[in-house]
Design an enzyme around this catalytic site. Sequence first.
Site, PDB file in Angstrom:
ATOM      1  N   HIS A 209      -7.734   4.695  14.581  1.00 12.72           N
ATOM      2  CA  HIS A 209      -8.529   5.606  13.762  1.00 12.72           C
ATOM      3  C   HIS A 209      -9.995   5.171  13.692  1.00 12.72           C
ATOM      4  O   HIS A 209     -10.794   5.742  12.954  1.00 12.72           O
ATOM      5  CB  HIS A 209      -7.905   5.654  12.359  1.00 12.72           C
ATOM      6  N   LYS A 211     -13.961   4.504  14.660  1.00 12.17           N
ATOM      7  CA  LYS A 211     -15.081   5.206  15.299  1.00 12.17           C
ATOM      8  C   LYS A 211     -16.175   4.159  15.506  1.00 12.17           C
ATOM      9  O   LYS A 211     -16.769   3.684  14.539  1.00 12.17           O
ATOM     10  CB  LYS A 211     -15.620   6.344  14.433  1.00 12.17           C
ATOM     11  N   ASP A 216     -26.093  -1.479  24.168  1.00 12.04           N
ATOM     12  CA  ASP A 216     -26.921  -2.612  24.617  1.00 12.04           C
ATOM     13  C   ASP A 216     -26.930  -3.785  23.645  1.00 12.04           C
ATOM     14  O   ASP A 216     -27.835  -4.628  23.688  1.00 12.04           O
ATOM     15  CB  ASP A 216     -28.368  -2.155  24.860  1.00 12.04           C
ATOM     16  N   HIS A 386     -15.009  14.318   3.602  1.00 14.68           N
ATOM     17  CA  HIS A 386     -14.238  13.410   4.461  1.00 14.68           C
ATOM     18  C   HIS A 386     -14.745  11.967   4.400  1.00 14.68           C
ATOM     19  O   HIS A 386     -14.200  11.091   5.062  1.00 14.68           O
ATOM     20  CB  HIS A 386     -14.301  13.928   5.911  1.00 14.68           C
ATOM     21  N   LYS A 388     -15.549   8.072   3.390  1.00 16.53           N
ATOM     22  CA  LYS A 388     -14.742   6.976   2.848  1.00 16.53           C
ATOM     23  C   LYS A 388     -15.706   5.906   2.325  1.00 16.53           C
ATOM     24  O   LYS A 388     -16.153   5.024   3.073  1.00 16.53           O
ATOM     25  CB  LYS A 388     -13.837   6.377   3.921  1.00 16.53           C
ATOM     26  N   ASP A 393     -21.535  -1.463  -9.001  1.00 11.94           N
ATOM     27  CA  ASP A 393     -22.464  -2.341  -9.724  1.00 11.94           C
ATOM     28  C   ASP A 393     -23.840  -2.506  -9.076  1.00 11.94           C
ATOM     29  O   ASP A 393     -24.492  -3.546  -9.273  1.00 11.94           O
ATOM     30  CB  ASP A 393     -21.823  -3.728  -9.905  1.00 11.94           C
TER      31      ASP A 393
END
Length: 468
Positions: A209, A211, A216, A386, A388, A393
Amino acid sequence: MLEIALIILYILLALTLVIGLLINGVKPSKTLAWLLAIFTIPVGGILLYMMVGRNRRKKKLSRMREGILEVPPYSMSPALDKMHRKYKKLMTLVDSASHYPPTDENIVILLEDGRQTFHSIFEALENAQHYIYLQYYIFEEGELTDKLLTLFEEKKKNGVDIKMIYDGIGSYSLSNSYIKKLKAMGVNVFPFLPFRFGRFLSSLNYRNHRKIIVVDGEIAFTGGINISDRYFKGDPNLGRWHDMHLAVKGPAVAHMEHVFISDWFMVSEQKIEMRCSPENVPRYKEDTIVQVVPNGPDDVFPTIEQSYLSIINEASDYLYITNPYVIPSAELLKALQIASLSGVDVRLLVSEKSDSRLVDWTVRSYFDEFLKSGIRIYQFPHGFLHSKIIVSDDEVASVGTANIDVRSFEHNYEINALLYDPEIAKKLKENFIADCKESREVQYDTIAQRPVHQKLKEGLARVFAPLL
């Protein structure tokens, strides 16, 4: 007699599976959920367990990763000396569990939604001189993939090495003709556990899952956004797609490259050397401390879940969570409740619209317990949320690919970035508060008075929460 024999055979098979659950040390909640599925769904329960319930972590997946490069070393003391004492334990936890220490002297750019993200990604790809590494859960053909194809063709002519990983299930719609075009121009491309009839049961439950893009050794990207036109065109059913991505420059890029190289060895059985290390990449005066947090089903510890728990337990002022799939483990649920009951301002921002009814019912089944403990819940109505993100604090934030559910913690390969930076934390807090103002706050009276049939759907979905 035949019917009795089949029943006895079914019971023996079910008991064998249960014994396997006990031997493998599965959590009691998951064991009970599988028991319910096996004994209440004739035949289907066993088939479901065979597909997504068996634990092969210590066998197949671990063997596929043997011999990978060690994580490039990096001195942790400069980062530790600059941070508040309460996050030293979090830094040490992640380093001990995954061997990725925090790195300082990084630049981190927050990329909000698809247009900004892909503008930054394509700018980096167009500037590539030596190599491009990229992996995504979803490659969905459309304008983006066509643009990538054109860009890759140009880069290959200039001698740029391009390696690409796509998930075999998440990118199920990626056509053979597109893959052939990539290979014909010299792009090295491999699927992660592709769908094959003979391996269907052994591979379905474990997905990549992540990404990641590394260019370089100078810039890397990660976050929740996949390669799909829906991120800038929207979705016919869900509307506009809202997500968060990161662009990173500095020593943390080397650790993200190492995660890619580890996955590359797994899918291709080809060892490739690190082209950069945290010690020789450019350093920046902006000086954001970044700690890469990868996690997979073959890891000894659920590092991402543990990092979430650590952030929750250390929160003293506020804890804001943005995630479309909040299906917490028992430990996370208790930690969130304890934080709220202790006076911490705990808020959850979830999507009002969902891409899965079962998951949506399961998420909503926790609302009652959240609200009773003083946790505030907001449902974002403008499309599909979508992202996450966890921010706390004005000091620490987590942005990445992992949801708050068992699948992300135990079955998927995920990657998050911990950001120890007050300015970034404050920016994410401001974004969160702005989104909450556009959202509908869930009231306890509304939840308590919802129809019985809705409670029943949520209750049934909740039973299977440990399996999602």
